[in-house]
Scaffold this active site. Structure first.
Site, PDB file in Angstrom:
ATOM      1  N   ASP A  87      11.307   2.711   5.794  1.00  0.00           N
ATOM      2  CA  ASP A  87      10.918   1.306   5.886  1.00  0.00           C
ATOM      3  C   ASP A  87      12.219   0.520   5.976  1.00  0.00           C
ATOM      4  O   ASP A  87      13.019   0.536   5.046  1.00  0.00           O
ATOM      5  CB  ASP A  87      10.125   0.898   4.626  1.00  0.00           C
ATOM      6  N   ILE A 108       0.837  -1.207   0.000  1.00  0.00           N
ATOM      7  CA  ILE A 108       0.000   0.000   0.000  1.00  0.00           C
ATOM      8  C   ILE A 108       0.874   1.260   0.000  1.00  0.00           C
ATOM      9  O   ILE A 108       0.611   2.198  -0.753  1.00  0.00           O
ATOM     10  CB  ILE A 108      -0.979  -0.017   1.198  1.00  0.00           C
ATOM     11  N   HIS A 117     -12.844   2.649   9.878  1.00  0.00           N
ATOM     12  CA  HIS A 117     -12.081   1.538   9.279  1.00  0.00           C
ATOM     13  C   HIS A 117     -12.651   1.204   7.897  1.00  0.00           C
ATOM     14  O   HIS A 117     -13.054   0.070   7.620  1.00  0.00           O
ATOM     15  CB  HIS A 117     -12.093   0.310  10.191  1.00  0.00           C
ATOM     16  N   ASP A 127      -8.376   6.462  10.012  1.00  0.00           N
ATOM     17  CA  ASP A 127      -9.364   5.451   9.602  1.00  0.00           C
ATOM     18  C   ASP A 127      -9.407   4.317  10.620  1.00  0.00           C
ATOM     19  O   ASP A 127     -10.340   3.526  10.629  1.00  0.00           O
ATOM     20  CB  ASP A 127      -8.976   4.899   8.223  1.00  0.00           C
ATOM     21  N   CYS A 181      -4.205   5.081   7.807  1.00  0.00           N
ATOM     22  CA  CYS A 181      -5.169   4.104   7.262  1.00  0.00           C
ATOM     23  C   CYS A 181      -4.588   2.704   7.405  1.00  0.00           C
ATOM     24  O   CYS A 181      -4.904   1.822   6.605  1.00  0.00           O
ATOM     25  CB  CYS A 181      -5.461   4.389   5.795  1.00  0.00           C
ATOM     26  N   ALA A 182      -3.708   2.510   8.384  1.00  0.00           N
ATOM     27  CA  ALA A 182      -3.079   1.184   8.526  1.00  0.00           C
ATOM     28  C   ALA A 182      -3.656   0.457   9.741  1.00  0.00           C
ATOM     29  O   ALA A 182      -4.564  -0.381   9.593  1.00  0.00           O
ATOM     30  CB  ALA A 182      -1.568   1.326   8.618  1.00  0.00           C
ATOM     31  N   GLY A 192     -10.967   1.799   5.023  1.00  0.00           N
ATOM     32  CA  GLY A 192      -9.892   1.732   4.025  1.00  0.00           C
ATOM     33  C   GLY A 192     -10.161   0.749   2.899  1.00  0.00           C
ATOM     34  O   GLY A 192      -9.900   1.040   1.730  1.00  0.00           O
ATOM     35  N   ALA A 193     -10.702  -0.408   3.231  1.00  0.00           N
ATOM     36  CA  ALA A 193     -10.854  -1.467   2.227  1.00  0.00           C
ATOM     37  C   ALA A 193     -12.270  -1.516   1.654  1.00  0.00           C
ATOM     38  O   ALA A 193     -12.591  -2.412   0.878  1.00  0.00           O
ATOM     39  CB  ALA A 193     -10.520  -2.809   2.857  1.00  0.00           C
ATOM     40  N   GLU A 218     -11.262  -0.646  18.563  1.00  0.00           N
ATOM     41  CA  GLU A 218     -12.364  -0.585  17.582  1.00  0.00           C
ATOM     42  C   GLU A 218     -13.461  -1.563  17.989  1.00  0.00           C
ATOM     43  O   GLU A 218     -13.135  -2.624  18.543  1.00  0.00           O
ATOM     44  CB  GLU A 218     -11.838  -0.947  16.180  1.00  0.00           C
TER      45      GLU A 218
HETATM   46  N1  LIG Z   1      -7.632   0.600   6.785  1.00  0.00           N
HETATM   47  C1  LIG Z   1      -7.876  -0.509   6.161  1.00  0.00           C
HETATM   48  O1  LIG Z   1      -9.026  -0.880   5.961  1.00  0.00           O
HETATM   49  C2  LIG Z   1      -6.769  -1.358   5.683  1.00  0.00           C
HETATM   50  C3  LIG Z   1      -5.590  -1.400   6.365  1.00  0.00           C
HETATM   51  N2  LIG Z   1      -4.582  -2.187   5.910  1.00  0.00           N
HETATM   52  C4  LIG Z   1      -3.350  -2.216   6.698  1.00  0.00           C
HETATM   53  O2  LIG Z   1      -2.336  -1.531   6.000  1.00  0.00           O
HETATM   54  C5  LIG Z   1      -1.083  -1.999   6.447  1.00  0.00           C
HETATM   55  C6  LIG Z   1      -0.121  -2.147   5.301  1.00  0.00           C
HETATM   56  O3  LIG Z   1      -0.570  -3.136   4.399  1.00  0.00           O
HETATM   57  P1  LIG Z   1       0.363  -3.639   3.191  1.00  0.00           P
HETATM   58  O4  LIG Z   1       0.978  -2.481   2.542  1.00  0.00           O
HETATM   59  O5  LIG Z   1      -0.442  -4.543   2.368  1.00  0.00           O
HETATM   60  O6  LIG Z   1       1.437  -4.460   3.978  1.00  0.00           O
HETATM   61  P2  LIG Z   1       2.904  -4.843   3.482  1.00  0.00           P
HETATM   62  O7  LIG Z   1       3.322  -5.969   4.329  1.00  0.00           O
HETATM   63  O8  LIG Z   1       2.942  -4.976   2.005  1.00  0.00           O
HETATM   64  O9  LIG Z   1       3.754  -3.558   3.885  1.00  0.00           O
HETATM   65  C7  LIG Z   1       4.053  -3.211   5.197  1.00  0.00           C
HETATM   66  C8  LIG Z   1       5.403  -2.545   5.169  1.00  0.00           C
HETATM   67  O10 LIG Z   1       5.714  -2.105   6.493  1.00  0.00           O
HETATM   68  C9  LIG Z   1       7.102  -2.233   6.635  1.00  0.00           C
HETATM   69  N3  LIG Z   1       7.510  -2.203   8.023  1.00  0.00           N
HETATM   70  C10 LIG Z   1       7.554  -3.216   8.923  1.00  0.00           C
HETATM   71  N4  LIG Z   1       8.046  -2.762  10.098  1.00  0.00           N
HETATM   72  C11 LIG Z   1       8.300  -1.459   9.919  1.00  0.00           C
HETATM   73  C12 LIG Z   1       8.815  -0.439  10.776  1.00  0.00           C
HETATM   74  N5  LIG Z   1       9.162  -0.699  12.037  1.00  0.00           N
HETATM   75  N6  LIG Z   1       8.933   0.807  10.277  1.00  0.00           N
HETATM   76  C13 LIG Z   1       8.592   1.079   9.006  1.00  0.00           C
HETATM   77  N7  LIG Z   1       8.120   0.163   8.141  1.00  0.00           N
HETATM   78  C14 LIG Z   1       7.963  -1.081   8.611  1.00  0.00           C
HETATM   79  C15 LIG Z   1       7.419  -3.558   5.964  1.00  0.00           C
HETATM   80  O11 LIG Z   1       8.774  -3.639   5.624  1.00  0.00           O
HETATM   81  C16 LIG Z   1       6.529  -3.488   4.742  1.00  0.00           C
HETATM   82  O12 LIG Z   1       7.217  -2.986   3.635  1.00  0.00           O
HETATM   83  C17 LIG Z   1      -1.368  -3.292   7.213  1.00  0.00           C
HETATM   84  O13 LIG Z   1      -1.327  -3.026   8.593  1.00  0.00           O
HETATM   85  C18 LIG Z   1      -2.780  -3.604   6.836  1.00  0.00           C
HETATM   86  O14 LIG Z   1      -3.411  -4.336   7.811  1.00  0.00           O
HETATM   87  C19 LIG Z   1      -4.695  -2.910   4.770  1.00  0.00           C
HETATM   88  C20 LIG Z   1      -5.827  -2.893   4.039  1.00  0.00           C
HETATM   89  C21 LIG Z   1      -7.000  -2.121   4.467  1.00  0.00           C
HETATM   90  O1  LIG Z   2      -7.389  -5.693   5.019  1.00  0.00           O
HETATM   91  C1  LIG Z   2      -7.135  -5.082   6.058  1.00  0.00           C
HETATM   92  O2  LIG Z   2      -6.058  -5.156   6.675  1.00  0.00           O
HETATM   93  C2  LIG Z   2      -8.159  -4.212   6.646  1.00  0.00           C
HETATM   94  O3  LIG Z   2      -7.883  -3.560   7.624  1.00  0.00           O
HETATM   95  C3  LIG Z   2      -9.512  -4.197   6.076  1.00  0.00           C
HETATM   96  O4  LIG Z   2     -10.368  -4.482   7.132  1.00  0.00           O
HETATM   97  P1  LIG Z   2     -11.888  -4.895   6.854  1.00  0.00           P
HETATM   98  O5  LIG Z   2     -11.878  -6.123   6.032  1.00  0.00           O
HETATM   99  O6  LIG Z   2     -12.505  -3.748   6.116  1.00  0.00           O
HETATM  100  O7  LIG Z   2     -12.501  -5.084   8.189  1.00  0.00           O
END
Ligand SMILES: NC(=O)C1=CN([C@@H]2O[C@H](COP(=O)(O)OP(=O)(O)OC[C@H]3O[C@@H](n4cnc5c(N)ncnc54)[C@H](O)[C@@H]3O)[C@@H](O)[C@H]2O)C=CC1
Ligand SMILES: O=C(O)C(=O)COP(=O)(O)O
Length: 524
Positions: A170, A151, A278, A255, A229-230, A280-281, A260
């Site tokens: 990162d 992301i 929440h 977000d 949004c993480a 984001g997705a 929660e």
């Molecule tokens: N708000 C929402 O609805 C959603 C939230 N998310 C959240 O977004 C986040 C990121 O998702 P992705 O990009 O798919 O994951 P990803 O695993 O592809 O990327 C996460 C990145 O964080 C880095 N990382 C790990 N420890 C770190 C640190 N101490 N400092 C800096 N960077 C660090 C990793 O090296 C990696 O590159 C996840 O927590 C996921 O759950 C994902 C989808 C929807």
């Molecule tokens: O995929 C993720 O990490 C999300 O945070 C999305 O959450 P949700 O499926 O919308 O409850």
């Protein structure tokens, strides 16, 4: 027919996929933990988003559960350790909602820069508050991205399209990848000092918890914008409130929250604060993507043994699964038998693959052999947990390959080193059945059976008759009798398959026979 429970709101595409694939599916959302515990025992699969939290208690009650599928990315709501201990595969859909979430982060960034939500609310309240809002441009500003994985990288691309400068922190981002993304790789403190806006895209782990701390907020430029949004928990919410109240932070958009659902929160009502629940997705496209993907992955696993996007076990493609099955079975038997013949703690294990099997993905075969091997000491171990348990116990695990010719006979050799000695066992598949072809250095040809007794003795005339008599006197029927020795007069080994389990008293009687050195009862 395997049965799956969809426990969170998910696109109906998931239900359709399960039905089309021949998986029985129930959709029951909004269950309390107790209600879930009551019914989870009937299901082979559990599909969730972030609302249902399968913890150790739920997983323990899930006696038939084989797979938990997360229609989304973050799996912090799943107790992966509990699932692993119980052999439950945990899988997610790592890409299906990434674009949508990146877009939400950009939307939050614009909303924060121009205060769109409050401007909208007040306009619709009839205030026409034109003179109360003066936003900032994003053009030419520096966006600090913390976490540049799926992301984060998508956000970087989009921010560059908006003509922002992108800096990223990162620890796992290589300099080459940063260049390719058009981002400047910086240290964490530098990011806080240089950014005009910060957006978070890391998982919630020890190293990221509270990464936007009071101290780091203090390093930022006045007028900084914060977007998360993480995961809740990345931002010190109290410190953020103070910095917003003090006017140091221009605007913040969250977000996700530490707790929660966040129905009440000290940040709510703070000027220049934006919250979404929440979301984001939550787009049509992302929800369709993750629902279809999770259902396909879960159905594949339940119906064929194929594993994709699992967090706690190696991947197996649908094409590999049926070819691997006999080898997984051989490995399990070889490991389980050998584990019962050891008399000291294991220090290291080497799995050597020879012939056609080397052309396959041997990771699951190794995991199965390891699970079998550890079972004597750890009865609850399984293919999923075995590699983790071996590592935790300091057991060194190695794989090697010899004679990788596709047409050569497939052999799996286990070399186990305990604190006392080294053991070598070799197995193969013959006409689809697993067989032992070498036991502790001695050539033999034996099938596996549920009840076996292993005897090592001095190679002396009359021994086999005496062993047969002990078994016969105790009404133990012999199914097969396999013998082997290195050379005449040397030590001999025999592996006897019997129709009933061998009792401790029968084992003792065999032990007391002349020339017997070792007797081990094996049950598979
Ligand atoms: N708000 C929402 O609805 C959603 C939230 N998310 C959240 O977004 C986040 C990121 O998702 P992705 O990009 O798919 O994951 P990803 O695993 O592809 O990327 C996460 C990145 O964080 C880095 N990382 C790990 N420890 C770190 C640190 N101490 N400092 C800096 N960077 C660090 C990793 O090296 C990696 O590159 C996840 O927590 C996921 O759950 C994902 C989808 C929807
Ligand atoms: O995929 C993720 O990490 C999300 O945070 C999305 O959450 P949700 O499926 O919308 O409850």
């Amino acid at each position: 027919m395997p049965k799956v429970l969809i426990a969170d709101k998910m696109s109906s595409a998931a239900t359709q996929v399960f039905k089309n694939r021949g998986v029985d599916v129930d959709v029951i959302t909004g269950l309390s933990k107790e209600e879930l515990i009551d019914i989870i025992g009937e299901y082979d699969g559990l599909a969730v988003r972030s609302t249902t939290r399968p913890d150790a208690e739920i997983i323990k009650a899930a006696k038939n559960l084989k797979v938990i599928g997360r229609a989304g990315i973050g799996v912090d709501n799943v107790d992966i350790k509990a699932a692993t201990d119980q052999g439950v595969v945990v899988m997610n859909t790592p890409f299906g909602n990434a674009v949508t979430t990146a877009e939400h982060a950009i939307a939050m960034l614009f909303s924060a820069a121009r205060q769109i939500p409050s401007a909208s609310t007040r306009t619709q309240n009839g205030e026409w508050p034109k003179s109360d809002f003066k936003g900032v441009e994003l053009f030419n500003k520096t966006l600090g991205i913390i976490g540049c994985g799926n992301i984060g990288a998508l956000v970087a691309e989009r921010a560059l399209g908006l003509k922002m400068k992108v800096i990223a922190f990162d620890p796992y981002l290589t300099a080459e990848r940063a260049v390719k993304l058009g981002a400047e790789k910086v240290e964490l403190d530098a990011l806080f000092q240089r950014a005009d806006a910060i957006t978070l895209h890391t998982p919630l782990v020890d190293s990221t918890k509270g990464i936007v701390s009071r101290e780091r907020l203090g390093m930022t430029k006045k007028g900084i914008i914060i977007v998360n949004c993480a995961r809740g928990g990345l931002v010190d919410e109290e410190a953020l409130k103070d910095a917003l109240d003090a006017g140091h932070v221009r605007a913040a958009a969250l977000d996700v929250f530490a707790v929660e659902p966040a129905k009440e929160h000290p940040l709510f009502g703070t000027p220049n604060f934006i919250a979404t629940p929440h979301l984001g997705a939550s787009t049509l496209e992302a929800q369709e993507n993750v629902a279809v993907q999770v259902a396909e992955q879960m159905a594949d696993y339940l119906l064929t043994g194929a594993v994709s996007n699992a967090l706690n076990t190696p991947s197996i493609t649908a094409e590999e699964a049926p070819r691997l099955k006999p080898f997984v079975n051989l490995a399990d038997n070889l490991g389980a038998m050998t584990g019962q013949l050891l008399h000291a703690p294991i220090k290291s294990v080497e799995f050597t693959y020879k012939g056609a099997v080397t052309q396959l993905n041997t990771n699951p075969v190794t995991a199965a052999a390891l699970a079998g091997l550890l079972k004597a000491a750890m009865p609850d171990v399984n293919m999923v947990s075995a590699p983790v348990l071996a590592k935790e116990r300091g057991i060194e695990v190695k794989e090697s390959y010899v004679d990788e010719a596709e047409r050569a006979e497939s052999l799996i050799r286990l070399t186990v080193t305990t604190t006392e000695r080294k053991y070598v066992v070799v197995g193969t598949i013959y006409r689809g059945e697993p067989r032992i072809v070498r036991l502790f250095g001695v050539p033999m040809d034996a099938a596996f059976s549920p009840n076996m007794v292993y005897v090592r003795n001095e190679d002396k005339p009359g021994f086999i008759g005496r062993l047969g008599a002990v078994l016969g006197d105790n009404k133990v029927n012999i199914a097969t009798f396999s013998l082997g020795r290195m050379k005449k007069g040397d030590e001999a080994v025999c592996l006897v398959s019997v129709d009933e389990p061998i009792s401790e008293s029968v084992a003792q009687q065999i032990k007391s026979l002349d020339a017997v050195k070792i007797v081990d009862v094996v049950s598979l």
